[in-house]
Scaffold this motif. Structure first.
Motif, PDB file in Angstrom:
ATOM      1  N   SER A  41      69.383 -39.620 -15.055  1.00 29.41           N
ATOM      2  CA  SER A  41      70.242 -40.574 -14.346  1.00 29.41           C
ATOM      3  C   SER A  41      70.102 -40.990 -13.024  1.00 29.41           C
ATOM      4  O   SER A  41      69.388 -40.205 -12.343  1.00 29.41           O
ATOM      5  CB  SER A  41      71.530 -40.096 -14.728  1.00 29.41           C
ATOM      6  N   GLU A 101      72.215 -40.976 -10.799  1.00 31.01           N
ATOM      7  CA  GLU A 101      73.053 -40.135  -9.807  1.00 31.01           C
ATOM      8  C   GLU A 101      72.287 -38.879  -9.658  1.00 31.01           C
ATOM      9  O   GLU A 101      72.353 -38.461  -8.573  1.00 31.01           O
ATOM     10  CB  GLU A 101      74.417 -39.710 -10.331  1.00 31.01           C
ATOM     11  N   GLU A 102      71.699 -38.473 -10.464  1.00 32.83           N
ATOM     12  CA  GLU A 102      70.611 -37.270 -10.706  1.00 32.83           C
ATOM     13  C   GLU A 102      69.498 -37.713  -9.670  1.00 32.83           C
ATOM     14  O   GLU A 102      69.381 -36.646  -8.617  1.00 32.83           O
ATOM     15  CB  GLU A 102      70.044 -37.013 -11.777  1.00 32.83           C
TER      16      GLU A 102
END
Length: 305
Positions: A295, A297-298
């Motif tokens: 993702s 965000e990761e």
């Protein structure tokens, strides 16, 4: 001086021919082969002049009579779209003949060559097609279950002993491990156009390391002294070195953004952070992170650590 674009494809063509030079009597290379009258081109078409001959090099053991090769430079990566594109090109090549079945499908193979391990592509093929993927040799991945036999060459993982040139067609070479062995392989071949094309690109892409090597290694200094002096006269000195570095940085940043783009729209703040990064080592690490991230965000969390 402005950004200088490195021409990776001609050097790839040269390195590929060098690696397969043991079998040169059995192979015919055609660069940027036109599939149609309009500019629809295969990167490389390799035709076995004797269909029954066996290629000894591991990169060519999969070869049949007609072999389509797609290449991605270090700043690029092998995507899902590339997979379908090169298979589509192969179908067009088979079909674009005067007679039906003039080229038999079982005599075709597909090769995708790139610097980065195509994790997302292989995951996609496993999940959607239950593809069988094997790695019989270092850096070589066979994919079965499709129209044609397919192999992926991860250039940075190839055996450096067997593929002296192709494995080092990169912009992150090390002095003792890469540059000195290349200098020995190049000695005596300076006037050969294929070797010169491959070495020219490699020197340009690893300019700092070659300058360092010229100072530290007597054999390398003797071999490249005249050539490097001539490059400096032509402007490939400090100014062009900076231009090359900027071009490499830009290419790596673009690769990070393209990989992240598969996860969705890249937030503007994250985009600016990536584009403003000037450390090539950090950008290289970010490319690997972007290829593995599940993702946006990761990825953002990883680079913030």
């Amino acid at each position: 001086m402005g950004k200088r674009i490195l021409q990776w494809h001609p050097a790839f063509q040269a390195a590929l021919q060098i690696e397969l030079s043991q079998s040169k009597d059995f192979l015919q290379f055609e660069r940027e082969y036109n599939l149609t009258e309009k500019p629809l081109q295969i990167d490389t078409l390799i035709i076995k002049k004797d269909p029954g001959c066996q290629i000894e090099k591991s990169i060519g053991r999969i070869f049949r009579q007609y072999n389509i090769v797609e290449y991605k430079s270090p700043e690029d990566y092998i995507s899902v779209n590339d997979f379908f594109k090169v298979n589509g090109y192969t179908c067009i090549y088979q079909a674009n003949t005067e007679r039906e079945m003039q080229i038999r499908p079982e005599e075709l193979t597909v090769t995708l060559a790139g610097y980065h391990f195509p994790r997302k592509l292989l995951l996609f093929l496993r999940e959607h097609y239950h593809a069988d993927i094997k790695d019989p040799y270092p850096g070589i991945y066979y994919i079965s279950g499709f129209l044609f036999p397919i192999q992926i060459l991860v250039i940075g993982e190839l055996s450096k002993e067997e593929n002296v040139w192709l494995s080092r067609l990169r912009n992150d070479l090390q002095l003792a491990e890469d540059i000195e062995p290349l200098a020995k392989a190049y000695k005596g071949m300076e006037k050969n156009p294929m070797y010169a094309a491959a070495m020219d690109l490699i020197v340009r892409a690893n300019w700092k390391k070659y300058q360092e090597g010229r100072k530290m290694c007597e054999a390398l200094r003797e071999l490249f002294e005249d050539e490097l002096k001539e490059r400096e006269k032509q402007g490939i000195g400090k100014g062009i070195e900076q231009g090359i570095e900027r071009g490499i940085e830009q290419g790596k940043a673009d690769a990070v953004l393209e990989l992240l783009g598969e996860l969705g729209p890249v937030p503007e703040q994250l985009r600016m952070q990536i584009m403003s990064q000037t450390d090539c080592k950090i950008l290289t690490a970010w490319i690997k992170l972007a290829a593995k991230a599940a993702s946006m965000e990761e990825f953002a969390a990883c680079i913030a650590e």
